[in-house]
Structures are given as structure tokens and as C-alpha cells.
Design an enzyme around this catalytic site. Structure first.
Site, short mmCIF file in Angstrom:
data_model
loop_
_atom_site.label_atom_id
_atom_site.label_comp_id
_atom_site.label_asym_id
_atom_site.label_seq_id
_atom_site.Cartn_x
_atom_site.Cartn_y
_atom_site.Cartn_z
N ASP A 10 0.88 -1.17 0.00
CA ASP A 10 0.00 0.00 0.00
C ASP A 10 0.93 1.23 0.00
O ASP A 10 2.12 1.11 0.28
CB ASP A 10 -0.85 -0.05 1.28
CG ASP A 10 -1.53 1.27 1.58
OD1 ASP A 10 -2.26 1.76 0.70
OD2 ASP A 10 -1.32 1.82 2.67
N ASP A 12 -0.24 5.18 0.85
CA ASP A 12 -0.52 6.23 1.85
C ASP A 12 -0.68 5.65 3.24
O ASP A 12 -1.54 4.81 3.46
CB ASP A 12 -1.78 7.00 1.43
CG ASP A 12 -1.56 7.73 0.10
OD1 ASP A 12 -2.29 7.45 -0.85
OD2 ASP A 12 -0.62 8.56 0.03
C1 XBP Z 1 -5.18 6.33 0.54
C2 XBP Z 1 -6.37 6.96 -0.06
C3 XBP Z 1 -6.19 7.99 -1.13
C4 XBP Z 1 -5.49 9.23 -0.56
C5 XBP Z 1 -5.77 10.44 -1.40
O1 XBP Z 1 -4.72 5.39 -0.40
O2 XBP Z 1 -7.47 6.58 0.27
O3 XBP Z 1 -7.47 8.35 -1.59
O4 XBP Z 1 -6.04 9.51 0.74
O5 XBP Z 1 -5.30 10.21 -2.71
P1 XBP Z 1 -3.89 4.04 0.04
P2 XBP Z 1 -6.24 10.58 -3.96
O6 XBP Z 1 -3.86 3.97 1.56
O7 XBP Z 1 -4.67 2.91 -0.59
O8 XBP Z 1 -2.52 4.25 -0.54
O9 XBP Z 1 -6.80 11.96 -3.69
O10 XBP Z 1 -5.32 10.56 -5.16
O11 XBP Z 1 -7.29 9.51 -3.98
MG MG Z 2 -2.99 3.23 3.27
#
Ligand code: XBP
Ligand code: MG
Length: 243
Positions: A10, A12
């Protein structure tokens, strides 16, 4: 149980703590740029993270903060404009080098590569955000280290739906039993589980005291020196299953 062949990361909250000081100020800058008086503080943003996907998060917020606007025919175009602005601001924040990798991430990636494991990414965030973060915080050629990068709208249903992990497994041409997902959140854990993957949870600043990690293969607070333990745990699990 298959030999471990790939790690699927993953982004973020897992590779880096991007939400509080990256995505959140980028959303707020986009709201101001588009003339909206919305402002997401750290606490409110933590609650909004229950909704994955930036466009989906904006829509979710609008339905309670401005229901008439959310229901108007011009709102879908406004969401696109807001999200494009937000992504532009986020890329500037990432390019500035203000978002470092979490402790142990670079070493884990290096050890996995040295051990010959295949690497992939399964994330809800926008593809450009992944590329920028890897280049700014890991290495200019780091995106090439990941054989498959599954990101954002490449699937319709976002985490906790399994779609992004299923998309990555298909493109890796590997069974879920040969891969380990590395996640930070309950949404990510549920997505990985639903795709049949074991999931290593590295809890983050927003998920640590809030999310339910029941069913995780292992839960750690940081990824420092975790690789040896992962390989050992996987070997023991294989032995148990084959005995
Ligand atoms: C985290 C998310 C993303 C980010 C924002 O993604 O839910 O939506 O918060 O990015 P993960 P965007 O934990 O799956 O990496 O605005 O580009 O969606
Ligand atoms: Mg995440």
C-alpha cells in the site's frame, strides 16, 4: 502454502505518512483555489479517511456540508476540478521532499529485492502521486523496482473492496497464497483479506488507535528490521501446513 514470491505495498500511510501533511493540505488548498470555504483539520480528516479515494472523499463531505451543491448537475465537474487542483498541490508538496518514507521502508524494499522477491503496489491514490513519492523519497528510478503499480481509478471499487489487489495479482500472474500485502489501515486490510492475501499491518498515525486489525497476519508499529521476521514466519507457516 506457496513460497513467498512477492510483496504488495500500500502507499498512503504505509510507505509514508502522506495524509496529514500531504493530502490534507492539498485538499484544503484546492478548496480555497476553487472558492469553497471548506477546511479539513487534522481530526476531521482522520474521520474522512474512512472513505478511500480523494474524489469519493470530496463527494462524501459535500453530501453533509453542502447537500444542494452535491446534488446539483454541475457538481461532478466541480469534483473533477477540485481533485485535479488537489493533485497538483499534492505533487508540489511531495516534490519538495517534505514527505519522507516511514522508518524501515527503504531497508525492507532493499532486502526484498536482494532476496529476489517481486514487488508491486496496490493503492487507492492517483498514479501520479505514487510515481512522485517514490522518486522524491526513495530513488529516481524507484518506480521501475515495482513490477506492477495498481493505483486509483484503474479499478472502479476502491478499498476495502478487493479489486485493486485482484488487479495486481492478475498482472503479477501470481496466486494470493504466494504474496504478502503490506498495509496501514483497516480498509487496506479488508481489501487484502477479501482478495485472499495475508496482510502485514504497519499501523500509522491515523490508524494506530482507531482501526480494527483483526485477521492481520502480523501487526507492527514500524517496518524497521521486519524482513527477517517475515521470512521466518512465512517459513514456519509453510512447515506447519506441510506437516
Ligand atoms: C489512501 C487513499 C487515497 C489518498 C488520497 O490510499 O485513500 O485516496 O487519501 O489520494 P492508500 P487521492 O492507503 O490505498 O494508498 O486523492 O489521489 O485519492
Ligand atoms: Mg494506506
Amino acid at each position: 502454502m506457496e513460497n513467498l514470491q512477492a510483496l504488495i505495498f500500500d502507499v498512503d500511510g504505509t510507505l509514508a505518512e502522506t495524509e496529514r501533511d500531504g493530502h490534507r493540505p492539498a485538499f484544503n488548498a484546492a478548496f480555497a483555489e476553487c472558492g469553497l470555504d471548506w477546511y479539513w483539520d487534522e481530526t476531521h480528516y482522520g474521520e474522512l479517511l474512512a472513505v478511500t479515494g480523494g474524489k469519493e472523499r470530496i463527494l462524501h463531505h459535500a453530501r453533509s456540508a453542502a447537500p444542494e451543491l452535491a446534488a446539483s448537475p454541475e457538481f461532478p465537474a466541480l469534483v473533477r476540478r477540485l481533485h485535479e487542483a488537489k493533485t497538483r498541490h499534492y505533487l508540489e508538496i511531495v516534490a519538495s521532499g517534505r514527505i519522507p518514507l516511514r522508518p524501515g521502508v527503504a531497508r525492507l524494499i532493499d532486502e526484498a529485492r536482494s532476496a529476489g522477491l517481486r514487488l508491486a503496489i496496490a493503492t487507492t491514490t492517483t498514479p501520479a502521486n505514487v510515481d512522485a513519492l517514490l522518486r522524491a523519497s526513495l530513488a529516481v528510478d524507484a518506480p521501475n523496482w515495482f513490477e506492477i503499480i495498481g493505483a486509483g481509478d484503474v479499478v472502479k471499487a476502491k478499498k476495502p473492496a478487493p479489486d485493486i489487489y485482484e488487479w495486481v495479482l492478475t498482472h503479477l500472474n501470481l496466486p494470493a497464497s504466494a504474496c504478502l500485502a503490506v498495509e496501514d489501515s483497516e480498509n487496506g486490510l479488508r481489501a487484502a483479506q477479501s482478495a485472499g492475501l495475508r496482510c502485514l499491518i504497519c499501523s500509522g498515525e491515523y490508524s494506530r488507535n482507531k482501526d480494527d486489525f483483526t485477521g492481520a497476519w502480523r501487526v507492527v508499529e514500524n517496518l524497521e528490521g521486519v524482513f527477517e521476521g517475515v521470512v521466518e514466519m512465512w517459513r514456519k507457516a509453510s512447515e506447519q501446513l506441510s506437516s
